[in-house]
Design a protein around this motif. Sequence first.
Motif, mmCIF file in Angstrom:
data_model
loop_
_atom_site.group_PDB
_atom_site.id
_atom_site.type_symbol
_atom_site.label_atom_id
_atom_site.label_comp_id
_atom_site.label_asym_id
_atom_site.label_seq_id
_atom_site.Cartn_x
_atom_site.Cartn_y
_atom_site.Cartn_z
ATOM 1 N N MET A 271 -21.015 -9.909 -13.526
ATOM 2 C CA MET A 271 -20.228 -8.977 -12.096
ATOM 3 C C MET A 271 -19.325 -8.230 -12.976
ATOM 4 O O MET A 271 -18.327 -7.647 -12.982
ATOM 5 C CB MET A 271 -18.985 -10.350 -11.841
ATOM 6 N N SER A 272 -19.729 -7.530 -14.612
ATOM 7 C CA SER A 272 -18.468 -7.797 -14.827
ATOM 8 C C SER A 272 -18.242 -5.486 -14.692
ATOM 9 O O SER A 272 -17.310 -5.085 -14.718
ATOM 10 C CB SER A 272 -19.676 -6.629 -16.706
ATOM 11 N N GLY A 273 -19.642 -5.260 -13.807
ATOM 12 C CA GLY A 273 -19.470 -3.713 -12.812
ATOM 13 C C GLY A 273 -19.133 -3.638 -12.042
ATOM 14 O O GLY A 273 -17.994 -3.239 -11.792
ATOM 15 N N LYS A 274 -18.217 -5.350 -11.266
ATOM 16 C CA LYS A 274 -17.484 -5.165 -10.568
ATOM 17 C C LYS A 274 -15.947 -4.344 -11.130
ATOM 18 O O LYS A 274 -15.265 -3.998 -10.064
ATOM 19 C CB LYS A 274 -17.224 -6.299 -9.970
ATOM 20 N N ASP A 275 -15.693 -4.864 -11.933
ATOM 21 C CA ASP A 275 -14.297 -4.796 -12.436
ATOM 22 C C ASP A 275 -14.065 -2.366 -12.654
ATOM 23 O O ASP A 275 -13.193 -1.960 -12.469
ATOM 24 C CB ASP A 275 -13.775 -5.528 -13.675
ATOM 25 N N VAL A 276 -15.363 -2.298 -13.191
ATOM 26 C CA VAL A 276 -15.708 -1.180 -12.943
ATOM 27 C C VAL A 276 -14.928 -0.045 -11.774
ATOM 28 O O VAL A 276 -14.427 0.533 -12.229
ATOM 29 C CB VAL A 276 -16.887 -0.606 -13.891
ATOM 30 N N CYS A 277 -15.732 -0.406 -10.925
ATOM 31 C CA CYS A 277 -15.902 -0.104 -9.106
ATOM 32 C C CYS A 277 -14.641 -0.227 -9.316
ATOM 33 O O CYS A 277 -14.507 0.778 -8.417
ATOM 34 C CB CYS A 277 -17.236 -1.112 -8.093
ATOM 35 N N LYS A 278 -14.291 -0.984 -9.504
ATOM 36 C CA LYS A 278 -12.308 -1.198 -8.842
ATOM 37 C C LYS A 278 -11.860 -0.058 -9.441
ATOM 38 O O LYS A 278 -11.566 0.296 -8.670
ATOM 39 C CB LYS A 278 -11.838 -3.260 -9.062
ATOM 40 N N ALA A 279 -11.572 -0.636 -10.740
ATOM 41 C CA ALA A 279 -11.132 0.844 -11.398
ATOM 42 C C ALA A 279 -11.257 1.970 -10.014
ATOM 43 O O ALA A 279 -10.551 2.799 -10.705
ATOM 44 C CB ALA A 279 -10.996 0.841 -13.268
ATOM 45 N N ALA A 280 -12.743 2.332 -10.755
ATOM 46 C CA ALA A 280 -12.595 3.505 -9.543
ATOM 47 C C ALA A 280 -12.719 4.224 -8.741
ATOM 48 O O ALA A 280 -11.818 5.041 -8.285
ATOM 49 C CB ALA A 280 -14.618 4.230 -9.618
ATOM 50 N N LEU A 281 -12.443 3.187 -7.925
ATOM 51 C CA LEU A 281 -11.971 2.797 -6.550
ATOM 52 C C LEU A 281 -10.699 3.442 -6.753
ATOM 53 O O LEU A 281 -9.323 4.574 -5.824
ATOM 54 C CB LEU A 281 -12.344 1.838 -5.201
ATOM 55 N N GLN A 282 -9.349 2.697 -7.050
ATOM 56 C CA GLN A 282 -8.434 3.142 -7.778
ATOM 57 C C GLN A 282 -8.217 4.482 -7.589
ATOM 58 O O GLN A 282 -6.847 4.639 -7.507
ATOM 59 C CB GLN A 282 -7.163 1.484 -8.361
ATOM 60 N N ARG A 283 -8.899 5.032 -8.955
ATOM 61 C CA ARG A 283 -8.767 6.375 -9.566
ATOM 62 C C ARG A 283 -8.570 7.471 -8.114
ATOM 63 O O ARG A 283 -8.580 8.118 -8.368
ATOM 64 C CB ARG A 283 -9.314 6.366 -10.852
ATOM 65 N N LEU A 284 -10.354 6.836 -7.403
ATOM 66 C CA LEU A 284 -10.573 7.886 -6.314
ATOM 67 C C LEU A 284 -9.406 7.911 -4.942
ATOM 68 O O LEU A 284 -9.065 9.223 -4.685
ATOM 69 C CB LEU A 284 -11.422 7.320 -5.814
ATOM 70 N N LEU A 285 -8.873 7.160 -5.066
ATOM 71 C CA LEU A 285 -7.985 6.659 -3.918
ATOM 72 C C LEU A 285 -6.615 6.833 -4.685
ATOM 73 O O LEU A 285 -5.396 6.890 -3.447
ATOM 74 C CB LEU A 285 -7.707 5.831 -2.983
ATOM 75 N N GLY A 286 -6.136 7.138 -5.474
ATOM 76 C CA GLY A 286 -4.659 7.585 -5.780
ATOM 77 C C GLY A 286 -4.419 5.928 -6.587
ATOM 78 O O GLY A 286 -2.783 6.670 -5.119
ATOM 79 N N LEU A 287 -4.557 4.889 -6.523
ATOM 80 C CA LEU A 287 -3.432 3.827 -6.228
ATOM 81 C C LEU A 287 -3.758 3.037 -7.180
ATOM 82 O O LEU A 287 -3.985 4.106 -8.775
ATOM 83 C CB LEU A 287 -4.827 1.998 -5.022
ATOM 84 N N ARG A 288 -2.572 2.685 -7.480
ATOM 85 C CA ARG A 288 -2.069 2.126 -9.414
ATOM 86 C C ARG A 288 -2.890 1.085 -9.554
ATOM 87 O O ARG A 288 -4.473 0.428 -8.724
ATOM 88 C CB ARG A 288 -0.412 1.250 -8.977
ATOM 89 N N GLU A 289 -3.480 1.734 -11.001
ATOM 90 C CA GLU A 289 -4.613 1.049 -11.910
ATOM 91 C C GLU A 289 -4.213 -0.317 -12.208
ATOM 92 O O GLU A 289 -3.958 -0.942 -13.417
ATOM 93 C CB GLU A 289 -5.234 1.742 -13.018
ATOM 94 N N GLU A 290 -4.540 -1.631 -11.336
ATOM 95 C CA GLU A 290 -3.761 -2.848 -11.885
ATOM 96 C C GLU A 290 -5.147 -3.538 -11.628
ATOM 97 O O GLU A 290 -5.297 -3.913 -10.428
ATOM 98 C CB GLU A 290 -2.794 -3.242 -10.935
ATOM 99 N N PRO A 291 -5.221 -3.649 -12.399
ATOM 100 C CA PRO A 291 -7.147 -4.311 -12.306
ATOM 101 C C PRO A 291 -6.804 -6.705 -11.408
ATOM 102 O O PRO A 291 -7.517 -6.774 -11.172
ATOM 103 C CB PRO A 291 -7.342 -5.035 -13.728
ATOM 104 N N TYR A 292 -5.254 -6.728 -12.052
ATOM 105 C CA TYR A 292 -5.368 -8.726 -11.693
ATOM 106 C C TYR A 292 -4.141 -8.527 -10.341
ATOM 107 O O TYR A 292 -4.380 -10.213 -9.913
ATOM 108 C CB TYR A 292 -4.114 -9.116 -12.638
ATOM 109 N N VAL A 293 -4.503 -6.782 -9.205
ATOM 110 C CA VAL A 293 -3.943 -7.564 -7.861
ATOM 111 C C VAL A 293 -5.283 -7.014 -6.909
ATOM 112 O O VAL A 293 -5.893 -5.998 -7.229
ATOM 113 C CB VAL A 293 -3.188 -5.776 -8.096
ATOM 114 N N PRO A 294 -5.839 -7.828 -6.228
ATOM 115 C CA PRO A 294 -6.604 -7.973 -5.447
ATOM 116 C C PRO A 294 -6.542 -6.728 -4.127
ATOM 117 O O PRO A 294 -5.244 -6.024 -3.750
ATOM 118 C CB PRO A 294 -6.519 -9.630 -4.930
ATOM 119 N N ILE A 295 -7.562 -5.936 -4.800
ATOM 120 C CA ILE A 295 -7.449 -4.863 -3.313
ATOM 121 C C ILE A 295 -8.765 -5.244 -1.481
ATOM 122 O O ILE A 295 -9.495 -6.029 -1.948
ATOM 123 C CB ILE A 295 -8.313 -3.711 -3.760
ATOM 124 N N VAL A 296 -7.986 -5.591 -0.391
ATOM 125 C CA VAL A 296 -8.344 -5.487 0.748
ATOM 126 C C VAL A 296 -8.832 -4.256 0.874
ATOM 127 O O VAL A 296 -7.749 -3.541 1.663
ATOM 128 C CB VAL A 296 -7.388 -6.217 1.400
#
Length: 657
Positions: A271-296
């Motif tokens: 599941m290591s690639g899941k964290d990479v996809c999460k960080a990429a989504l945060q950068r794409l949409l201008g969200l704060r890059e917080e790895p331990y905060v769940p994205i809904v």
Amino acid sequence: MKILYATSEAVPFCKTGGLADVAGSLPPALAAEGAEVAVILPLYQRVRERFGDQLTYLCYDYVDLAWRHSYCGLFSMEKDGVTWYFLDNEQYFNRPELYGYMDDGERFGFFSRAVVRMLPHLCFWPEVIHCNDWQTALIPIYLKDDGVREDRFRSIRTTLTIHNIEYQGRYSKDTLGDLFGLDHGWADDGTILMDGDVNLLKGAILCADAVNAVSPTYANELKMAYFAHRLDGIMRQCGYKLSGVLNGIDMARYDPSTDSHIAQHYSKEDMSGKDVCKAALQRLLGLREEPYVPIVGIVSRLVSHKGLDLICEVLHDMMELPLQLVVLGKGDRKYEEFFRWAAEQYPGRMAVRLDYNEDLSMAIYAGADLFLMPSKSEPCGLSQMIAMRYGTVPIVRETGGLKDTVQPYEAWRDAGTGFTFANYASSDMLYVIREAVYLYKDYPDAFGRLRQRAMSCDFSWKRSAGEYLRIYAGITGQPWPPVKAAPVEETYVETAPVEEAPVEAAPAEEAPVEEAPVETAPAEEAPVEEAPVETAPVEEAPVEEAHVETAPVEEAPAEATPVEEAPVEEAPAEAAPVEEAPAEAVPAEAAPVEEAPAETVLAEEKAAAKKAPARKRTTSRKTAKKPAAKSGRKTAAAKKETTKKGPAAKTKQNTAE
């Protein structure tokens, strides 16, 4: 089985909702099961732009719709084992959007009419036409109408799938003849008329041979007024032909280990690639890059039945939780304006895109941690299945296909595949959102196991395709699968030896053996000459076996074929008076030769076998002729010499004469 699948959209050609995913995945799954499948849909502008160079022009014809006489071109292409047909008419379909025009009734009335009239130009004559929603609802009606005048249409059976009963194709009563070209009788008998309007979906439900909803729970809900949008009475009336088949998804297309639309590949084993996809989504949409905060994440049409009212009620309470919110979709203006305003209130924590973008939707499925679907009604829902496939845990209301696909999380036994709530209430939704967020933050191991179970669910089309094929078999009368005919041939081959067995049995051989001694009994020489004939198969073997004292060998045929014993012993008993008369003049050897050995040998054999039934039989015979038993042994010895020494036998015969 030959199936024509009629739809208004299909992946990868054109898409606005879940119907396109179903139409793009189900026909190839049916073809993989052995059915002959073709799909027919309009040739939209976007299809021509993207796939125009891959289409093959076949022919054209003119289609009559009421007083209109319009051109219709036919194009095709082969893909995934399915023939895809496209009906061309630039007046109706050469537009940037699929729906939303004032003449949609005329556009899809022409499409339904063209499907029926262009059947002779297809590669096969279908046995089943599978229709979907109101855009193709006129096909079963036109087949019934044309079948009155043309016999060839009567053989075609129809299936109607209701993807969302809220959209029924309702128009004024005047359109029946002027727009759709149908006689007023269709309205007079109430087939197509409801509440004073033409209702295309109602007419299709009544005319189709089979009706199915896209999930078992939704099929039951359609009989209730709350879900059926005034068609509950019709659904209960047609309950005998109503079924629910849960949709599936393309497991190969929606695979995080191979999907080219996501930032990093991953699987449930890694599941290591899941964290990479999460960080990429945060950068794409201008969200704060917080790895331990769940994205809904929310990927949906912004309409009322998707439960967006609940989100509007408690949005501020949701944003007080440690989470980030992403919304993708378009729809009603009031929801678009609300989410645009909310995104401005929570910069860096909430992102909204009022559009539908395939790449962005896949980025949300892969990068989000939770997926929210609080639908008021949801016939099946594909988004929750796709989210689970990508390890994004769903939060859903227990309705329709959401209830059939998501099992509620139970902490006490560590089970379930997502979070669910039953009542359509914002407070209940907020409660399970809190539960999901804190499980993610405080119990990452338990959340990881929950994610693994969600990714392990099988939503492939193979199961659904088999259920649809059984529906087709039920309305056509054809057995499915046809492979089951093979065992019938095997059972026919196995019965052949059973018929030969009685032919090989030897009742015919026994008949002459029994008749021979009866006819030759009066003649004195006949038994002596024919004795070798009879004793060769019957008597000689027992005499030798009696000498060797192998009694069980003779008892086996005696028990197996009791018919042989009775004639051998009873025949001499009847002939006894004939043979006893010369017994005074002739030496006593001739008469007992036949009688005594038969009794003594039988007595000795049965005495040697030591069986209870045999002792009773021999005892009765010994009491009747006890003196003859002793002399019988001497005659038996004499008989052995007679059978062994041929000249001696002739000498004794002469002296007897």
